[in-house]
Design an enzyme around this catalytic site. Structure first.
Site, PDB file in Angstrom:
ATOM      1  N   ASP A  33       1.621  -1.467  -8.479  1.00  6.88           N
ATOM      2  CA  ASP A  33       0.021  -1.581  -7.165  1.00  6.88           C
ATOM      3  C   ASP A  33      -0.289  -0.637  -7.743  1.00  6.88           C
ATOM      4  O   ASP A  33      -0.642   0.473  -8.126  1.00  6.88           O
ATOM      5  CB  ASP A  33       0.437  -2.802  -6.908  1.00  6.88           C
ATOM      6  CG  ASP A  33       0.505  -4.065  -7.527  1.00  6.88           C
ATOM      7  OD1 ASP A  33       1.301  -4.508  -7.846  1.00  6.88           O
ATOM      8  OD2 ASP A  33       0.767  -4.865  -6.114  1.00  6.88           O
ATOM      9  N   GLU A  84      10.413  -8.929   1.296  1.00  4.74           N
ATOM     10  CA  GLU A  84      10.057  -8.265   0.291  1.00  4.74           C
ATOM     11  C   GLU A  84      10.091  -6.647  -0.109  1.00  4.74           C
ATOM     12  O   GLU A  84      10.444  -6.658  -1.040  1.00  4.74           O
ATOM     13  CB  GLU A  84       8.175  -8.172  -0.106  1.00  4.74           C
ATOM     14  CG  GLU A  84       7.187  -8.022  -0.486  1.00  4.74           C
ATOM     15  CD  GLU A  84       5.758  -8.240  -0.908  1.00  4.74           C
ATOM     16  OE1 GLU A  84       5.517  -8.605   0.567  1.00  4.74           O
ATOM     17  OE2 GLU A  84       5.097  -7.849  -2.248  1.00  4.74           O
TER      18      GLU A  84
END
Ligand SMILES: *[C@@H]1O[C@H](CO)[C@@H](O)[C@H](O)[C@H]1NC(C)=O
Ligand SMILES: *[C@@H]1O[C@H](CO)[C@@H](O)[C@H](O)[C@H]1NC(C)=O
Length: 839
Positions: free
Chosen positions: A585, A809
């Site tokens: 990202d 995560e």
């Protein structure tokens, strides 16, 4: 993956092309000349102009129509999985499963019109008004930790859920038999969190079954009006029966007194089940166990009257929703049994119900078998890992397998109709309905399929059950469109859609994603399992089409360079426009996006792809493909070309190339908020100074020769604690980088700008292990770094798991804390392969 999920009700518009555009030149001009040409000659000229414009437009329109059509047409290659491969006739053992990862506990069939079951629960009397109803996994509902202690991906699982004062255990076991996927049983146990509490909580469990269409459910009512069982019939399941047994004390067979309520209505739509139950929980009932004082509780209306909420007569076609609520004092256990009619055909009528002590035995023997198979597969005990670490490994595997879902539906696709930056636009179109059997990154936050995550997931899954991996890969390859594209985020079906903000629903066919599915494919090739090879033979045309699309569509400005399409536009509010297709990202790229960019990670992914596809073609005797792939693979692996395009002598590492300056900053500018300010030096074409995961890719994907002169410098930055090394694993961006820990915008906290991510660390471990086993000048150092990095990673994931009960995560490179969403039992589960030193 993209952050910022929020809940949404209902489905979006059906992909109708709403993007009506104003004609070129905007609204009618006001200079008065439009209506001026009245003469005959003028008329003819105008006609010719109009005609050619119309023809031109028609040509453009035809071209974009053609492209739109291809975008939403499935690829014509034969399917990688046999037709009906998910049906109960072909794969009975996989027909039922916990394929609804976003609910705390539920099962469904692998079917486009599934029968769904699930559990909700509520602690009574804690707050005035409606109790908190638990159903779908949410980040912020206060439930947790939760996760599967065991899950074998097939027939058995045990999950623990902590919810305030309660501790729930949900277990299931399947029993094969008949032609419709066999039987299964659930056991839900609820206990107080702390022992010795004086006032034991009153708890309601809601067991529901939902049908989606023509199937018929029929509640069987006993003499006293109570529900005895639910029978039903569907074409896929044949006859079946659900029975909710009387609650007992945990580990006991003595029945406990429970109060019952039922509710039966049409299916309001899967995303609305929780709301519907909540809205119906408006009556007060009394729980009156013999010899105890009565206690009030909220319950469902209580009678088995068909509550048809829809327009008259439509209820049955919409499907049905039938819930049984049982309310009693903890601690207790309840068994729910699903029995398949065809398992009882022939001589099997007397098949004993899988409940009570029989279920206890079945659960126990499955747990024992799981433990034995786990050690046989991963050998953690033999490697000297502690029992607690072994338990973490089991939870990592189980969480990943318990997160496998089956989705069915139509995605929204935005076709690529021309060159980038052209103003030709079409609206989103609906992709054909497709099934997807896949693991998910996070049950609470990303409960759907993500393309590049799945390659990492299957690395672990295939060690445990290669058949599951063939199923998952086969399904993903089934999503291929006519051009060879697969969307990176798969939002299929109402349940999945309801959890995705609209801006993330649409997948653009110009955008790629790392081809990580080729990692498990490479492992299959090495293993040589005949079933895997047979699968690869069927899958080859699709893998080849997918790779060809990637390598052609993402070609860069010069030969053998590649560029991710779909960077964010250079908005003044963004520090560095993101590159979502790369999977990384907000990892910093060239400060000023342009078509001149060369992306190092993508080039390495394509090189890996060419290598894997070539080996595959050679092994399968696909000579034509091999002849085409050979030269490409060779040029992509040649270190001179990598050096020429990506080695930045001034930085001493490999790097992206593009229009770049370091001199960018976000500064507060009222009233806009944070705004990017570009200083000096001005952007120019150069190597991008952003030391981090991307710099390591030639090493991560093992593309460098062990004697390469570039290996040493990469190991230097990797091992340097001012750069990538942290006590918790390799950080995504060097601590010395100007982008380190920087927000990308006012609303966008850093994501891949320093945090430790397990997937890339797993690749790094594999690479260090690889170079530690090959003769070369860096062999000993690589082996030593492997040991240290492995210990750091496992140690930190383990400490965080101890502290929070979750896999996360990402992990902070500063203090190791788990961050982002949780549970994240996607690629963080690779901690198990790190423990097993299996790369
Ligand atoms: C780099 O970006 C700047 C700012 O947008 C632009 O003026 C310049 O022409 C670009 N240079 C190249 C080589 O693309
Ligand atoms: C690297 O160089 C050493 C020493 O010259 C040699 O023995 C070894 O085979 C080389 N490794 C590879 C993979 O070429």
């Amino acid at each position: 993956m993209a952050r910022g999920e929020r809940r949404r009700r209902g489905a979006p518009a059906d992909g109708a092309r709403t993007a009506e555009r104003a004609p070129r030149g905007g609204p009618a001009r006001r200079d008065g000349r439009v209506g001026g040409a009245r003469g005959a000659a003028g008329g003819a000229a105008l006609a010719i102009v109009v005609l050619s414009v119309v023809l031109g437009l028609l040509g453009c329109w035809l071209l974009s129509w053609h492209r739109v059509r291809r975008a939403v047409t499935l690829h014509s290659a034969p399917p990688a999985l046999p037709p009906d491969s998910s049906s109960p006739a072909v794969a009975p053992d996989l027909f039922w499963g916990t394929y609804r990862p976003h609910v705390y506990f539920g099962m469904k069939t692998r079917s486009s019109k599934p029968l769904l079951t699930g559990l909700m629960w509520a602690q009574q009397g804690t707050t005035p008004g409606t109790p908190k109803l638990r159903h779908t996994c949410e980040q912020g509902d206060g439930v947790g930790p939760y996760g599967w202690e065991f899950h074998d991906g097939l027939s058995f699982g045990r999950q623990h859920i902590q919810d305030g004062a309660l501790r729930l255990t949900t277990e299931f076991v399947k029993r094969p038999g008949g032609q419709h996927g066999g039987d299964w049983s659930w056991r839900v146990t609820v206990e107080p969190q702390a022992t010795g509490t004086s006032a034991l909580p009153l708890v309601s469990l809601f067991f529901y079954v939902v049908t989606d269409g023509k199937e018929v459910l029929k509640p069987e009512v006993g003499a006293k009006g109570q529900l005895k069982f639910i029978s039903g019939h569907t074409s896929e399941l044949g006859d079946f029966r659900f029975t909710l047994l009387a609650p007992t004390s945990p580990g006991d067979t003595t029945p406990k007194y429970g109060s019952y309520n039922v509710f039966w209505s049409s299916n309001p739509g899967l995303p609305l089940l929780t709301e519907m139950v909540k809205s119906r929980l408006n009556s007060w009932f009394q729980h009156r166990p013999p010899g105890a004082s009565p206690e009030r509780y909220v319950g469902l209306p209580g009678s088995l009257k068909w509550e048809d909420r829809g327009p008259s007569g439509q209820g049955q076609e919409q499907g049905q929703f039938l819930i049984q609520q049982v309310t009693l004092k903890v601690p207790f256990s309840v068994d729910l049994v699903f029995e398949s009619g065809s398992a009882r055909a022939g001589g099997n009528q007397a098949l004993e119900q899988l409940a009570g002590s029989l279920l206890t035995q079945a659960l126990q023997s499955h747990a024992e078998a799981f433990t034995v198979r786990f050690e046989k597969t991963f050998q953690l005990k033999e490697r000297g890992l502690s029992p607690e670490e072994q338990a973490l490994g089991q939870a990592a595997l189980s969480g990943l397998l318990g997160g496998i879902g089956y989705f069915y539906g139509q995605g929204l696709v935005l076709p690529d109709v021309g060159a980038e930056g052209s103003d030709q636009e079409v609206g989103p179109a609906l992709f054909p309905p497709v099934p997807l059997f896949t693991a998910v990154p996070s049950r609470s936050f990303f409960p759907r399929g993500f393309l590049w995550d799945e390659g990492f997931h299957q690395l672990l899954v295939q060690r445990w059950d290669p058949q599951l991996t063939r199923e998952a890969l086969g399904h993903w390859l089934g999503l291929l469109n006519a051009d060879g594209w697969i969307g990176r985020e798969q939002v299929l079906g109402d349940e999945a859609r309801a959890r995705v903000p609209p801006e993330f629903l649409v997948q653009r066919t110009a955008h790629a994603n790392p081809p990580t599915l080729l990692l498990p494919v490479a492992h299959m090739l090495e293993g040589g399992d005949p079933a895997d090879l047979a699968f690869l033979r069927r899958a080859f045309p699709r893998l080849y089409a997918w790779f060809s699309w990637l390598h052609q569509s993402q070609a860069g400005p010069v030969p053998l360079s590649y560029r991710w399409r779909g960077r964010d536009p250079a908005l003044p509010t963004l520090l560095n426009p993101k590159t979502l297709p790369s999977g990384l990202d907000d990892y910093p790229r060239a400060s000023h996006p342009s078509a001149n960019e060369r992306h190092l990670d993508l080039r390495c992914w394509v090189a890996l792809g060419a290598r894997v596809l070539l080996r595959l073609a050679e092994q399968l005797g696909e000579t034509e493909a091999a002849a085409e792939l050979g030269p490409l693979a060779a040029s992509l692996e040649a270190e001179e070309s990598l050096e020429e395009l990506h080695w930045a002598p001034e930085l001493g590492v490999f790097a992206d190339f593009g229009n770049h300056t370091k001199a960018v900053q976000l500064k507060p500018r009222p009233p806009q908020g944070l705004v990017r300010v570009v200083g000096r030096p001005h952007p120019r074409l150069q190597y991008v100074d952003a030391l981090g995961y991307v710099s390591l890719f030639p090493f991560l994907l093992r593309l460098l020769d062990p004697n390469s002169s570039h290996l040493g410098p990469l190991l230097d930055v990797l091992a340097d604690s001012r750069q990538l090394w942290s006590p918790f694993g390799l950080r995504s961006l060097a601590a010395s980088s100007p982008f380190y820990s920087q927000r990308n915008s006012e609303h966008d906290p850093p994501y891949w700008r320093g945090a430790v991510w397990f997937n890339i660390n797993y690749l790094a471990l594999g690479a260090l292990h690889h170079y530690g086993h090959l003769q070369g000048p860096h062999q000993a150092r690589a082996a030593k770094l492997h040991r240290e990095l492995r210990a750091n990673l496992i140690g930190n994931v383990w400490r965080q798991y101890q502290a929070t009960g979750f896999l996360w995560e990402q992990y902070s490179d500063q203090d190791g804390r788990g961050t982002g969403c949780r549970p994240f039992q996607g690629w963080t589960s690779l901690v198990l392969l790190a423990m097993a030193e299996d790369y």
